[in-house]
Scaffold this motif. Sequence first.
Motif, mmCIF file in Angstrom:
data_model
loop_
_atom_site.group_PDB
_atom_site.id
_atom_site.type_symbol
_atom_site.label_atom_id
_atom_site.label_comp_id
_atom_site.label_asym_id
_atom_site.label_seq_id
_atom_site.Cartn_x
_atom_site.Cartn_y
_atom_site.Cartn_z
ATOM 1 N N THR A 188 -26.163 -126.627 34.698
ATOM 2 C CA THR A 188 -25.249 -126.247 35.780
ATOM 3 C C THR A 188 -23.903 -126.945 35.642
ATOM 4 O OG1 THR A 188 -26.256 -127.918 37.205
ATOM 5 C CG2 THR A 188 -27.050 -125.672 37.447
ATOM 6 N N CYS A 189 -23.889 -128.165 35.133
ATOM 7 C CA CYS A 189 -22.626 -128.890 34.962
ATOM 8 C C CYS A 189 -21.764 -128.243 33.892
ATOM 9 C CB CYS A 189 -22.886 -130.353 34.598
ATOM 10 S SG CYS A 189 -23.703 -131.300 35.887
ATOM 11 N N ILE A 190 -22.351 -127.938 32.749
ATOM 12 C CA ILE A 190 -21.573 -127.327 31.670
ATOM 13 C C ILE A 190 -21.188 -125.899 32.053
ATOM 14 C CG2 ILE A 190 -23.518 -126.525 30.262
ATOM 15 C CD1 ILE A 190 -20.256 -128.086 28.922
ATOM 16 N N ALA A 191 -22.017 -125.217 32.837
ATOM 17 C CA ALA A 191 -21.681 -123.864 33.309
ATOM 18 C C ALA A 191 -20.454 -123.918 34.217
ATOM 19 C CB ALA A 191 -22.865 -123.243 34.046
ATOM 20 N N ALA A 192 -20.419 -124.876 35.138
ATOM 21 C CA ALA A 192 -19.262 -125.013 36.033
ATOM 22 C C ALA A 192 -18.011 -125.351 35.233
ATOM 23 C CB ALA A 192 -19.539 -126.090 37.076
ATOM 24 N N TYR A 193 -18.154 -126.180 34.228
ATOM 25 C CA TYR A 193 -17.027 -126.543 33.379
ATOM 26 C C TYR A 193 -16.514 -125.327 32.599
ATOM 27 C CZ TYR A 193 -14.440 -128.572 29.477
ATOM 28 O OH TYR A 193 -13.487 -128.849 28.541
ATOM 29 N N LEU A 194 -17.415 -124.557 32.016
ATOM 30 C CA LEU A 194 -17.017 -123.398 31.215
ATOM 31 C C LEU A 194 -16.429 -122.275 32.070
ATOM 32 C CD1 LEU A 194 -19.996 -123.187 28.707
ATOM 33 C CD2 LEU A 194 -17.685 -124.033 28.254
ATOM 34 N N ASP A 195 -16.881 -122.165 33.317
ATOM 35 C CA ASP A 195 -16.393 -121.111 34.207
ATOM 36 C C ASP A 195 -15.101 -121.478 34.931
ATOM 37 O OD1 ASP A 195 -18.435 -119.422 33.529
ATOM 38 O OD2 ASP A 195 -19.698 -119.969 35.236
ATOM 39 N N ASN A 196 -14.656 -122.728 34.796
ATOM 40 C CA ASN A 196 -13.440 -123.183 35.457
ATOM 41 C C ASN A 196 -12.224 -122.617 34.722
ATOM 42 O OD1 ASN A 196 -11.369 -124.509 36.718
ATOM 43 N ND2 ASN A 196 -12.263 -126.544 36.502
ATOM 44 N N ASP A 197 -11.459 -121.769 35.397
ATOM 45 C CA ASP A 197 -10.300 -121.134 34.776
ATOM 46 C C ASP A 197 -9.095 -122.073 34.673
ATOM 47 O OD1 ASP A 197 -11.644 -118.755 34.424
ATOM 48 O OD2 ASP A 197 -11.022 -117.963 36.376
ATOM 49 N N GLU A 198 -9.096 -123.168 35.439
ATOM 50 C CA GLU A 198 -7.963 -124.084 35.427
ATOM 51 C C GLU A 198 -7.977 -125.031 34.230
ATOM 52 O OE1 GLU A 198 -7.955 -126.043 39.188
ATOM 53 O OE2 GLU A 198 -8.046 -124.176 40.296
ATOM 54 N N ARG A 222 -13.353 -126.306 24.848
ATOM 55 C CA ARG A 222 -13.514 -127.603 24.184
ATOM 56 C C ARG A 222 -14.572 -128.429 24.906
ATOM 57 N NH1 ARG A 222 -9.777 -129.061 20.575
ATOM 58 N NH2 ARG A 222 -7.994 -127.721 20.291
ATOM 59 N N CYS A 223 -15.232 -129.296 24.170
ATOM 60 C CA CYS A 223 -16.247 -130.182 24.751
ATOM 61 C C CYS A 223 -15.579 -131.100 25.777
ATOM 62 C CB CYS A 223 -16.904 -131.017 23.638
ATOM 63 S SG CYS A 223 -18.026 -132.279 24.265
ATOM 64 N N PRO A 224 -16.155 -131.229 26.971
ATOM 65 C CA PRO A 224 -15.551 -132.096 27.985
ATOM 66 C C PRO A 224 -15.635 -133.585 27.634
ATOM 67 C CG PRO A 224 -17.603 -131.145 28.788
ATOM 68 C CD PRO A 224 -17.325 -130.514 27.467
ATOM 69 N N LYS A 225 -16.476 -133.934 26.690
ATOM 70 C CA LYS A 225 -16.640 -135.344 26.342
ATOM 71 C C LYS A 225 -15.768 -135.763 25.160
ATOM 72 C CE LYS A 225 -20.225 -138.799 26.047
ATOM 73 N NZ LYS A 225 -21.636 -139.071 26.160
ATOM 74 N N CYS A 226 -15.730 -134.958 24.091
ATOM 75 C CA CYS A 226 -15.010 -135.376 22.882
ATOM 76 C C CYS A 226 -13.853 -134.456 22.520
ATOM 77 C CB CYS A 226 -15.964 -135.485 21.704
ATOM 78 S SG CYS A 226 -16.586 -133.887 21.142
ATOM 79 N N ASP A 227 -13.666 -133.368 23.255
ATOM 80 C CA ASP A 227 -12.563 -132.438 23.052
ATOM 81 C C ASP A 227 -12.664 -131.619 21.764
ATOM 82 O OD1 ASP A 227 -10.323 -131.421 24.427
ATOM 83 O OD2 ASP A 227 -8.964 -132.430 23.023
ATOM 84 N N SER A 228 -13.834 -131.578 21.138
ATOM 85 C CA SER A 228 -13.976 -130.734 19.952
ATOM 86 C C SER A 228 -14.092 -129.269 20.388
ATOM 87 C CB SER A 228 -15.192 -131.137 19.118
ATOM 88 O OG SER A 228 -16.382 -130.900 19.830
ATOM 89 N N VAL A 229 -13.631 -128.371 19.535
ATOM 90 C CA VAL A 229 -13.623 -126.942 19.855
ATOM 91 C C VAL A 229 -15.052 -126.416 19.904
ATOM 92 C CG1 VAL A 229 -12.860 -124.665 19.097
ATOM 93 C CG2 VAL A 229 -11.352 -126.633 18.826
ATOM 94 N N ILE A 230 -15.372 -125.714 20.987
ATOM 95 C CA ILE A 230 -16.707 -125.116 21.128
ATOM 96 C C ILE A 230 -16.697 -123.725 20.521
ATOM 97 C CG2 ILE A 230 -18.485 -124.363 22.736
ATOM 98 C CD1 ILE A 230 -17.418 -126.422 24.721
ATOM 99 N N ASP A 231 -15.969 -122.818 21.146
ATOM 100 C CA ASP A 231 -15.828 -121.444 20.675
ATOM 101 C C ASP A 231 -14.677 -120.844 21.465
ATOM 102 O OD1 ASP A 231 -16.022 -118.669 20.236
ATOM 103 O OD2 ASP A 231 -18.166 -118.819 19.860
#
Length: 164
Positions: free
Chosen positions: A40-50, A55-64
Motif C-alpha cells: 500500500t505504501c509503494i502503491a500510494a507513492y506510485l499513484d502520486n501525480d505530484e 524512481r525508487c523513493p529510497k535510492c532514486d534509481s529508475v524503476i520504469d
Amino acid sequence: MREKPILYKDINGFITCSLCNGYLIDAATIPECLHTFCKTCIAAYLDNDEEDNTRCPKCDSVIDHVNPWRVLVFDRTLQSIAYKLVPHLYKEEIERQIAYCKERDLPYPPALVEKLQEKRDEEEPQTIPSNSDLHIYDDQVAICIESKSKDLQSLNICLVAITT
C-alpha cells in the motif's frame, strides 16, 4: 547444526518499510535496486501525480518510465520472515482487513478468505500420519527469541537454517 545469535535491532531495518516506518505488510520489491516497501505504501507513492513516481523513493534509481507497476515483485519470502519475527503481526493484519471490510459493508476479498482459513488451520491441532515424512511439515527456518533479562529490553534472536 550451527546457531548464530543475531540482535533484533540488526535485522529490524530489513523487515520495515522506509515509507511508513512500520513492519512490512504485503512486501513489494523493486527489482532494479532490491528495496522493499509495503504494497500500500509503494502503491500510494506510485499513484502520486505530484512526485516523480518512476524512481525508487529510497535510492532514486529508475524503476520504469512507462509503467512502474509492471516491475514490482511481491516478496512472499521476506513477508513470511517478517511475520515470523514479529509476534502477532500476521493475526493483527488479518483483523485490520476484516475490520476494514466490515466498516464499509464490503465482501471479503478472496485473499482475505484464504488468510482466514490459514489462521483457522494453524489454530487447529494437526495430526500427522505415522508413516509420513515429517520434514515436509516443518519450516526451513527456525527462529528462537530469547531474553537474558527479565525486563525483555534486550532480545537476542537465533536464526537456524535447517538443511537436509
